[in-house]
Design a protein around this motif. Structure first.
Motif, PDB file in Angstrom:
ATOM      1  N   ARG A  23       0.853  -1.178   0.000  1.00  0.00           N
ATOM      2  CA  ARG A  23       0.000   0.000   0.000  1.00  0.00           C
ATOM      3  C   ARG A  23       0.896   1.237   0.000  1.00  0.00           C
ATOM      4  NH1 ARG A  23      -4.221  -1.676   4.838  1.00  0.00           N
ATOM      5  NH2 ARG A  23      -5.099  -3.537   3.827  1.00  0.00           N
ATOM      6  N   GLY A  24       0.523   2.219  -0.765  1.00  0.00           N
ATOM      7  CA  GLY A  24       1.311   3.436  -0.796  1.00  0.00           C
ATOM      8  C   GLY A  24       1.477   3.960  -2.201  1.00  0.00           C
ATOM      9  N   PRO A  25       2.209   5.031  -2.357  1.00  0.00           N
ATOM     10  CA  PRO A  25       2.386   5.643  -3.688  1.00  0.00           C
ATOM     11  C   PRO A  25       3.172   4.731  -4.617  1.00  0.00           C
ATOM     12  CG  PRO A  25       3.866   6.636  -2.087  1.00  0.00           C
ATOM     13  CD  PRO A  25       2.942   5.750  -1.309  1.00  0.00           C
ATOM     14  N   ARG A  26       2.743   4.675  -5.857  1.00  0.00           N
ATOM     15  CA  ARG A  26       3.408   3.855  -6.860  1.00  0.00           C
ATOM     16  C   ARG A  26       3.879   4.695  -8.047  1.00  0.00           C
ATOM     17  NH1 ARG A  26       2.661  -1.670  -6.518  1.00  0.00           N
ATOM     18  NH2 ARG A  26       1.290  -2.375  -4.846  1.00  0.00           N
ATOM     19  N   GLY A  27       3.733   5.996  -7.959  1.00  0.00           N
ATOM     20  CA  GLY A  27       4.121   6.847  -9.065  1.00  0.00           C
ATOM     21  C   GLY A  27       5.623   7.033  -9.152  1.00  0.00           C
ATOM     22  N   ASP A  28       6.041   7.685 -10.192  1.00  0.00           N
ATOM     23  CA  ASP A  28       7.455   7.942 -10.426  1.00  0.00           C
ATOM     24  C   ASP A  28       7.826   9.391 -10.177  1.00  0.00           C
ATOM     25  OD1 ASP A  28       7.862   5.319 -11.185  1.00  0.00           O
ATOM     26  OD2 ASP A  28       7.343   5.715 -13.289  1.00  0.00           O
ATOM     27  N   SER A  29       6.925  10.162  -9.596  1.00  0.00           N
ATOM     28  CA  SER A  29       7.215  11.568  -9.349  1.00  0.00           C
ATOM     29  C   SER A  29       8.228  11.703  -8.217  1.00  0.00           C
ATOM     30  CB  SER A  29       5.930  12.313  -8.984  1.00  0.00           C
ATOM     31  OG  SER A  29       5.453  11.870  -7.722  1.00  0.00           O
ATOM     32  N   PRO A  30       8.944  12.814  -8.139  1.00  0.00           N
ATOM     33  CA  PRO A  30       9.897  13.012  -7.032  1.00  0.00           C
ATOM     34  C   PRO A  30       9.242  12.929  -5.660  1.00  0.00           C
ATOM     35  CG  PRO A  30      10.273  14.613  -8.782  1.00  0.00           C
ATOM     36  CD  PRO A  30       8.995  13.897  -9.124  1.00  0.00           C
ATOM     37  N   GLU A  31       7.990  13.376  -5.558  1.00  0.00           N
ATOM     38  CA  GLU A  31       7.308  13.308  -4.260  1.00  0.00           C
ATOM     39  C   GLU A  31       7.067  11.860  -3.840  1.00  0.00           C
ATOM     40  OE1 GLU A  31       6.435  15.156  -6.758  1.00  0.00           O
ATOM     41  OE2 GLU A  31       6.845  17.198  -6.023  1.00  0.00           O
ATOM     42  N   ASP A  32       6.645  11.019  -4.824  1.00  0.00           N
ATOM     43  CA  ASP A  32       6.409   9.608  -4.512  1.00  0.00           C
ATOM     44  C   ASP A  32       7.699   8.917  -4.087  1.00  0.00           C
ATOM     45  OD1 ASP A  32       3.757   9.936  -5.122  1.00  0.00           O
ATOM     46  OD2 ASP A  32       3.972   9.223  -7.202  1.00  0.00           O
ATOM     47  N   GLN A  33       8.778   9.191  -4.776  1.00  0.00           N
ATOM     48  CA  GLN A  33      10.061   8.596  -4.415  1.00  0.00           C
ATOM     49  C   GLN A  33      10.525   9.063  -3.043  1.00  0.00           C
ATOM     50  OE1 GLN A  33      11.624   6.199  -6.136  1.00  0.00           O
ATOM     51  NE2 GLN A  33       9.849   6.254  -7.501  1.00  0.00           N
ATOM     52  N   LEU A  34      10.250  10.333  -2.743  1.00  0.00           N
ATOM     53  CA  LEU A  34      10.610  10.847  -1.423  1.00  0.00           C
ATOM     54  C   LEU A  34       9.828  10.137  -0.329  1.00  0.00           C
ATOM     55  CD1 LEU A  34      12.163  12.946   0.264  1.00  0.00           C
ATOM     56  CD2 LEU A  34      10.236  14.511  -0.093  1.00  0.00           C
ATOM     57  N   MET A  35       8.535   9.865  -0.569  1.00  0.00           N
ATOM     58  CA  MET A  35       7.724   9.159   0.412  1.00  0.00           C
ATOM     59  C   MET A  35       8.266   7.754   0.672  1.00  0.00           C
ATOM     60  SD  MET A  35       5.254   9.206   2.517  1.00  0.00           S
ATOM     61  CE  MET A  35       4.415  10.729   2.045  1.00  0.00           C
ATOM     62  N   VAL A  36       8.689   7.069  -0.394  1.00  0.00           N
ATOM     63  CA  VAL A  36       9.259   5.735  -0.222  1.00  0.00           C
ATOM     64  C   VAL A  36      10.528   5.796   0.627  1.00  0.00           C
ATOM     65  CG1 VAL A  36      10.315   3.797  -1.433  1.00  0.00           C
ATOM     66  CG2 VAL A  36       8.236   4.826  -2.333  1.00  0.00           C
ATOM     67  N   GLN A  37      11.364   6.798   0.371  1.00  0.00           N
ATOM     68  CA  GLN A  37      12.594   6.950   1.147  1.00  0.00           C
ATOM     69  C   GLN A  37      12.280   7.184   2.623  1.00  0.00           C
ATOM     70  OE1 GLN A  37      15.658   6.556   0.080  1.00  0.00           O
ATOM     71  NE2 GLN A  37      15.100   6.209  -2.063  1.00  0.00           N
ATOM     72  N   PHE A  38      11.289   8.006   2.909  1.00  0.00           N
ATOM     73  CA  PHE A  38      10.913   8.273   4.298  1.00  0.00           C
ATOM     74  C   PHE A  38      10.384   7.005   4.973  1.00  0.00           C
ATOM     75  CE2 PHE A  38      10.866  12.955   3.569  1.00  0.00           C
ATOM     76  CZ  PHE A  38      11.598  13.295   4.683  1.00  0.00           C
ATOM     77  N   GLN A  39       9.542   6.260   4.260  1.00  0.00           N
ATOM     78  CA  GLN A  39       9.007   5.023   4.852  1.00  0.00           C
ATOM     79  C   GLN A  39      10.129   4.035   5.170  1.00  0.00           C
ATOM     80  OE1 GLN A  39       6.078   4.295   1.678  1.00  0.00           O
ATOM     81  NE2 GLN A  39       4.503   4.249   3.274  1.00  0.00           N
ATOM     82  N   GLY A  40      11.069   3.884   4.260  1.00  0.00           N
ATOM     83  CA  GLY A  40      12.192   2.989   4.515  1.00  0.00           C
ATOM     84  C   GLY A  40      13.044   3.447   5.678  1.00  0.00           C
ATOM     85  N   MET A  41      13.264   4.752   5.795  1.00  0.00           N
ATOM     86  CA  MET A  41      14.074   5.298   6.879  1.00  0.00           C
ATOM     87  C   MET A  41      13.433   5.017   8.234  1.00  0.00           C
ATOM     88  SD  MET A  41      15.268   9.241   7.446  1.00  0.00           S
ATOM     89  CE  MET A  41      13.547   9.776   7.609  1.00  0.00           C
ATOM     90  N   PHE A  42      12.115   5.264   8.344  1.00  0.00           N
ATOM     91  CA  PHE A  42      11.441   5.033   9.620  1.00  0.00           C
ATOM     92  C   PHE A  42      11.339   3.533   9.941  1.00  0.00           C
ATOM     93  CE2 PHE A  42       9.867   9.410   9.056  1.00  0.00           C
ATOM     94  CZ  PHE A  42      10.180   9.906  10.300  1.00  0.00           C
ATOM     95  N   ALA A  43      11.233   2.701   8.905  1.00  0.00           N
ATOM     96  CA  ALA A  43      11.211   1.255   9.146  1.00  0.00           C
ATOM     97  C   ALA A  43      12.536   0.791   9.729  1.00  0.00           C
ATOM     98  CB  ALA A  43      10.901   0.519   7.841  1.00  0.00           C
TER      99      ALA A  43
END
Length: 220
Positions: free
Chosen positions: A5-25
């Motif tokens: 679940r979560g953003p699947r786009g290729d925009s810079p914002e979507d990639q930033l969200m993935v990076q944040f989720q991985g960091m907090f995990a």
């Protein structure tokens, strides 16, 4: 990393969200490991045996019940072999190779069920402080650095070292937990002294080989 679940786009914002989720995990994983380590250390300081996981040869691990905590129970047949093992090593001067052959010929399986005893197992038993009634917690630590490829690694077929290695902690950092003793502290110390002497005078530690090395020995 891919999220269900979560953003699947290729925009810079979507990639930033993935990076944040991985960091907090990763942060939460580190927090869980630290809380787990502190909990085990606290239980060890209070004398809980269950932090040790299992029991060495000569004991049977009894799980915690509502009436009492986890304990070590002496297995008489195995304990007799442990006592004889220390006697032969300290009194008779038997080598670790002699003890390995003796245990293999006795037909007694190891703690893992093997019929053939290894020298490393016997060496570990002679160093285990649980046999003098003081089981140790925190004897080793994990270091995040690559060790060299030793003989065991080559036998396992590894061509590159692991990212971490296990190292011994100083003895003063161990946490001791009382358990039933099989040998006296004096006997255990005599075995430890002989192990230290063997390591000190081993031929592999000789910087400059002598003419009589391996041919002469002190009578005492």
């Amino acid at each position: 990393m891919e999220f269900v679940r979560g953003p699947r786009g290729d925009s810079p914002e979507d990639q930033l969200m993935v990076q944040f989720q991985g960091m907090f995990a990763e942060y939460e994983k580190a927090q869980l490991m630290e809380r787990y380590r502190r909990g085990k250390t606290y239980r060890a300081r209070s004398g809980a045996v269950n932090v040790l996981g299992g029991a060495p040869f000569g004991y049977r691990y009894l799980r915690k019940t509502p009436e009492c905590g986890a304990t070590y129970e002496i297995v008489e047949s195995e304990a007799a072999l442990v006592v004889e093992l220390f006697r032969r090593y300290t009194d008779d001067g038997a080598s670790i190779a002699d003890l390995t052959r003796w245990l293999t010929d006795s037909g007694t399986p190891t703690r893992t069920g093997k019929t053939r005893w290894d020298r490393s197992v016997v060496w570990g038993m002679l160093k285990n402080p649980a046999y003098q009634g003081q089981a140790a917690f925190g004897k080793t630590q994990i270091l995040h650095e690559s060790p060299g490829l030793n003989r065991r690694a080559r036998l396992e077929g590894r061509s590159t070292p692991r990212a971490v290695k296990t190292a011994d902690r100083p003895r003063e950092e161990w946490i001791t937990i009382p358990v039933p003793a099989l040998v006296t502290p004096a006997t255990f110390e005599r075995a430890a002294q002989r192990l230290a002497d063997n390591k000190r005078f081993a031929s592999r530690n000789s910087k400059v080989p002598s003419l009589l090395q391996g041919l002469s020995a002190c009578v005492s």
